[in-house]
Write an enzyme that holds these catalytic residues in place. Sequence first.
Site, PDB file in Angstrom:
ATOM      1  N   ASP A   8      -7.321 -45.139  21.874  1.00  0.00           N
ATOM      2  CA  ASP A   8      -5.895 -45.350  21.663  1.00  0.00           C
ATOM      3  C   ASP A   8      -5.239 -43.975  21.462  1.00  0.00           C
ATOM      4  OD1 ASP A   8      -3.443 -46.670  20.776  1.00  0.00           O
ATOM      5  OD2 ASP A   8      -4.038 -46.034  18.767  1.00  0.00           O
ATOM      6  N   LEU A   9      -3.915 -43.919  21.578  1.00  0.00           N
ATOM      7  CA  LEU A   9      -3.201 -42.649  21.427  1.00  0.00           C
ATOM      8  C   LEU A   9      -2.520 -42.514  20.068  1.00  0.00           C
ATOM      9  CD1 LEU A   9      -1.764 -42.163  25.035  1.00  0.00           C
ATOM     10  CD2 LEU A   9      -3.536 -40.816  23.905  1.00  0.00           C
ATOM     11  N   ASP A  10      -1.379 -43.174  19.873  1.00  0.00           N
ATOM     12  CA  ASP A  10      -0.621 -43.008  18.624  1.00  0.00           C
ATOM     13  C   ASP A  10      -1.410 -43.538  17.433  1.00  0.00           C
ATOM     14  OD1 ASP A  10       2.132 -42.035  19.594  1.00  0.00           O
ATOM     15  OD2 ASP A  10       1.708 -43.737  20.894  1.00  0.00           O
ATOM     16  N   GLY A  43      -0.647 -48.660  24.217  1.00  0.00           N
ATOM     17  CA  GLY A  43       0.495 -49.516  24.497  1.00  0.00           C
ATOM     18  C   GLY A  43       1.584 -48.784  25.269  1.00  0.00           C
ATOM     19  N   LYS A 191      -6.435 -54.652  25.723  1.00  0.00           N
ATOM     20  CA  LYS A 191      -7.171 -53.427  26.027  1.00  0.00           C
ATOM     21  C   LYS A 191      -8.655 -53.742  26.234  1.00  0.00           C
ATOM     22  CE  LYS A 191      -4.220 -50.300  23.288  1.00  0.00           C
ATOM     23  NZ  LYS A 191      -4.252 -49.223  22.285  1.00  0.00           N
ATOM     24  N   ASN A 217      -3.469 -54.175  18.302  1.00  0.00           N
ATOM     25  CA  ASN A 217      -3.612 -54.217  19.760  1.00  0.00           C
ATOM     26  C   ASN A 217      -4.896 -53.521  20.234  1.00  0.00           C
ATOM     27  OD1 ASN A 217      -2.582 -51.660  19.027  1.00  0.00           O
ATOM     28  ND2 ASN A 217      -1.639 -51.370  21.031  1.00  0.00           N
TER      29      ASN A 217
END
Length: 269
Positions: A8-10, A43, A191, A217
């Site tokens: 994931d990123l953030d 996302g 995901k 998520n």
Amino acid sequence: MYRIVASDLDGTLLTPDHSIAPYTRDVLQRLHQKGEHFVFATGRHHIDVAHIRQSVGIPAFMITSNGARVHDEDDNLIFSRNVEPEVITELVNMMKDDETITIHIYRENDWLLNRVDEDLAKYHKDSGFSFTLFDPENPPLEDVAKIFFIRHDHDYLTAYEKKFIDTFGDKVSVAFSTPFCLEVMAAGVSKGEALKAVAEIKGFSLDECIAFGDGMNDVEMLTAAKKGLVMATAHPRVKATLPNNEVIGSNADEAVARYLETHLLENQH
């Protein structure tokens, strides 16, 4: 041991100011040189993520809009699933009169909002990806990867989460990406499902995947991978949902890169 690394990123790979730090970039480049396959799983919109991938300087698959879109290293769209038009119509009608909430729509090349939100610029300062406005009386219905709702009040949004699930049932996937962002995708989109598709395309199994995340998520992805690591700063609901998953440090400490260096770079020759 692991051939695919998905993150994931953030709140996970990106620093709290939503950028890739130099140490993380270095670790990801070394992983790539070693033959590991990195996957951005977020996302965010794919246009946005392509800029982040470029700044890291490695070829990587991109799982975006929580799995509603998957692009390969060359930006070819290899998976796409849209929210049904009647769901979008009903969602916008349900939410448009609530002035405390901003409605966001991601389409293939667009990010649309029902009203201006200046607070969003900080998330996209590196990519420059920006929104345009749409008319809630006449929302776009085609090519919608996801529709999401932002308000800085988790409990308030949780009531809507229940309402969406009660209203649409198995026509949609509903997930929080952050405590303040409630997202709706087409049925079966996650995901985790997207990671499974990427692994198959690359000729690997989910047993060869390791994944990192901090949001609701991310739960399907963290469950699908052989090893799913949860950030220390993850929402309590994530930790409660995945009580047996290992918890690592925070994104402020670049915990993903530190874990990868220790376990995938130093221990394997």
